[in-house]
Design an enzyme around this catalytic site. Structure first.
Site, PDB file in Angstrom:
ATOM      1  N   LEU A  22       0.496  -1.124  -0.129  1.00 24.47           N
ATOM      2  CA  LEU A  22       0.222   0.135  -0.050  1.00 24.47           C
ATOM      3  C   LEU A  22       0.955   1.164   0.006  1.00 24.47           C
ATOM      4  CD1 LEU A  22      -2.767  -1.141   2.711  1.00 24.47           C
ATOM      5  CD2 LEU A  22      -2.936  -1.075  -0.005  1.00 24.47           C
ATOM      6  N   LYS A  72      14.502  -6.718   4.542  1.00 26.27           N
ATOM      7  CA  LYS A  72      14.660  -5.767   5.527  1.00 26.27           C
ATOM      8  C   LYS A  72      16.009  -6.144   6.325  1.00 26.27           C
ATOM      9  CE  LYS A  72       9.911  -4.161   6.667  1.00 26.27           C
ATOM     10  NZ  LYS A  72       9.007  -4.070   7.804  1.00 26.27           N
ATOM     11  N   ASN A  93      13.960  -0.649   6.976  1.00 25.03           N
ATOM     12  CA  ASN A  93      12.734  -0.649   5.873  1.00 25.03           C
ATOM     13  C   ASN A  93      12.919   0.776   5.062  1.00 25.03           C
ATOM     14  OD1 ASN A  93      11.908   1.476   8.072  1.00 25.03           O
ATOM     15  ND2 ASN A  93       9.477   1.146   7.839  1.00 25.03           N
ATOM     16  N   GLY A 132       3.651 -12.826  19.706  1.00 25.51           N
ATOM     17  CA  GLY A 132       4.548 -13.149  18.454  1.00 25.51           C
ATOM     18  C   GLY A 132       5.986 -12.718  18.700  1.00 25.51           C
ATOM     19  N   ASN A 133       6.870 -13.481  18.168  1.00 25.29           N
ATOM     20  CA  ASN A 133       8.250 -13.325  18.033  1.00 25.29           C
ATOM     21  C   ASN A 133       8.978 -13.090  16.903  1.00 25.29           C
ATOM     22  OD1 ASN A 133       7.669 -15.961  18.404  1.00 25.29           O
ATOM     23  ND2 ASN A 133       9.725 -16.495  18.816  1.00 25.29           N
ATOM     24  N   GLY A 135       9.540 -10.722  13.235  1.00 26.00           N
ATOM     25  CA  GLY A 135      10.333  -9.459  12.709  1.00 26.00           C
ATOM     26  C   GLY A 135       9.377  -8.208  13.382  1.00 26.00           C
ATOM     27  N   LEU A 230      -1.345  -4.745  14.948  1.00 26.90           N
ATOM     28  CA  LEU A 230      -0.636  -4.226  13.664  1.00 26.90           C
ATOM     29  C   LEU A 230      -1.120  -4.632  12.659  1.00 26.90           C
ATOM     30  CD1 LEU A 230       1.580  -3.928  15.913  1.00 26.90           C
ATOM     31  CD2 LEU A 230       3.205  -4.824  14.719  1.00 26.90           C
ATOM     32  N   TYR A 232      -3.980  -3.971   9.855  1.00 27.88           N
ATOM     33  CA  TYR A 232      -4.911  -2.898   9.459  1.00 27.88           C
ATOM     34  C   TYR A 232      -5.978  -3.441   8.539  1.00 27.88           C
ATOM     35  CZ  TYR A 232      -1.655  -3.163   5.509  1.00 27.88           C
ATOM     36  OH  TYR A 232      -0.812  -3.602   4.335  1.00 27.88           O
ATOM     37  N   GLY A 253      -3.640  -0.996  12.857  1.00 26.76           N
ATOM     38  CA  GLY A 253      -2.279  -1.069  12.323  1.00 26.76           C
ATOM     39  C   GLY A 253      -2.492   0.014  11.311  1.00 26.76           C
TER      40      GLY A 253
END
Length: 288
Positions: A22, A72, A93, A132-133, A135, A230, A232, A253
């Site tokens: 996006l 990244k 990023n 979560g673990n 990136g 996070l 969206y 997000g």
């Protein structure tokens, strides 16, 4: 869309895949709003072609670019300098041209923090729980630490990955604040936290009827706590809907996406960027 001429400056995003990004939508909306002679385009670059692509972007005079999956981390050795934030996150990023080569930073941390900072809470007394673990969780951990949180809990599904995640913060001040837990510890953590953050993809299409937190566990969330997803789209996710039913403040997000993009664009064009134009362009595009 502005008229493209021989003087138009080039920005873009590289990824694999990149067609769902996006970033072109929101960046070009602001470029058009500010009447700038820039254009922002997506570049599909395979992992094995990254070095060649970066040399090509330099050769054709690209001013700066964003990176998305899977570049990244692998971009870092190709840059002349990276920011302290990017070093801590372990990912870049946003890249821009300097006299000595390409420089990089990570604007996801800024994007994550922007909607939280408006709440003016005593963050040193807040102990966030991060689901979560991967990136995305790394940028959130750095953000929570920068905000002043003294204890940061990360929840994952496999002990090996959690141990690796914890050890990856060695030799940083963050490790002292970090705690790692397996998913079965979630009920106890949720009942005590004031900030619950989802960094997992659970809840995105095609799994929009799923949440990383069972409803029985979500019911333990304190009224007035913050639930931050996070993701969206869909908007809101099931995670946020169920948190809101418990009286939580919810954050999706979309603003993180717009805020990180606005910071990146401001680095490239060296002027302030209207975040609300970015946000509205995303809402219009996503029919939200």
């Amino acid at each position: 869309m502005p008229l493209i001429t021989g003087k138009t400056k080039l920005l873009g995003v590289i990824g694999d895949p990149v067609e769902h990004s996006l970033s072109p939508v929101m960046h070009n909306a602001v470029i058009d709003h500010l009447n700038l002679n820039y254009i922002y385009v997506p570049f599909a670059v395979k992992p094995e072609d990254l070095r060649t692509a970066i040399a090509g972007l330099e050769a054709i005079g690209v001013v700066g670019f964003n990176l998305t999956i899977p570049h990244k981390q692998t971009i870092i050795p190709l840059l002349s300098t990276i920011s302290e934030t990017a070093q801590l996150v372990g990912a870049v990023n946003t890249v821009w041209r300097t006299e000595t080569g390409w420089s990089g930073t990570n604007t996801d941390v800024h994007g994550f923090l922007a909607p939280l900072k408006r709440l003016n809470l005593p963050w040193s007394q807040v102990s966030p729980v991060i689901l979560g673990n991967g990136g995305a969780a790394r940028a959130v951990v750095v953000g929570c630490y920068e905000m002043g949180c003294r204890q940061i809990s990360v929840v994952g599904r496999t002990k090996e990955k959690l141990d690796h995640f914890y050890q990856s913060w060695q030799n940083t001040p963050i490790q002292e604040a970090l705690r790692v837990y397996l998913w079965e510890d979630l009920p106890q953590l949720v009942s005590k936290t004031q900030l619950l953050i989802n960094t997992t993809p659970l809840g995105m299409s095609p799994h929009i009827d799923q949440s990383p937190v069972d409803l029985t566990v979500m019911k333990k969330l304190q009224p007035g706590a913050i639930a931050y997803d996070l993701i969206y789209t869909p908007n809101p996710t099931l995670f946020l809907k169920e948190a809101q039913q418990q009286g939580a403040i919810i954050i999706d997000g979309l603003e993180m996406l717009a805020q990180q993009g606005a910071l990146a664009l401001s680095i490239w064009i060296k002027q302030s960027v209207p975040v609300e134009i970015m946000s509205q362009s995303l809402r219009d595009y996503l029919n939200l």
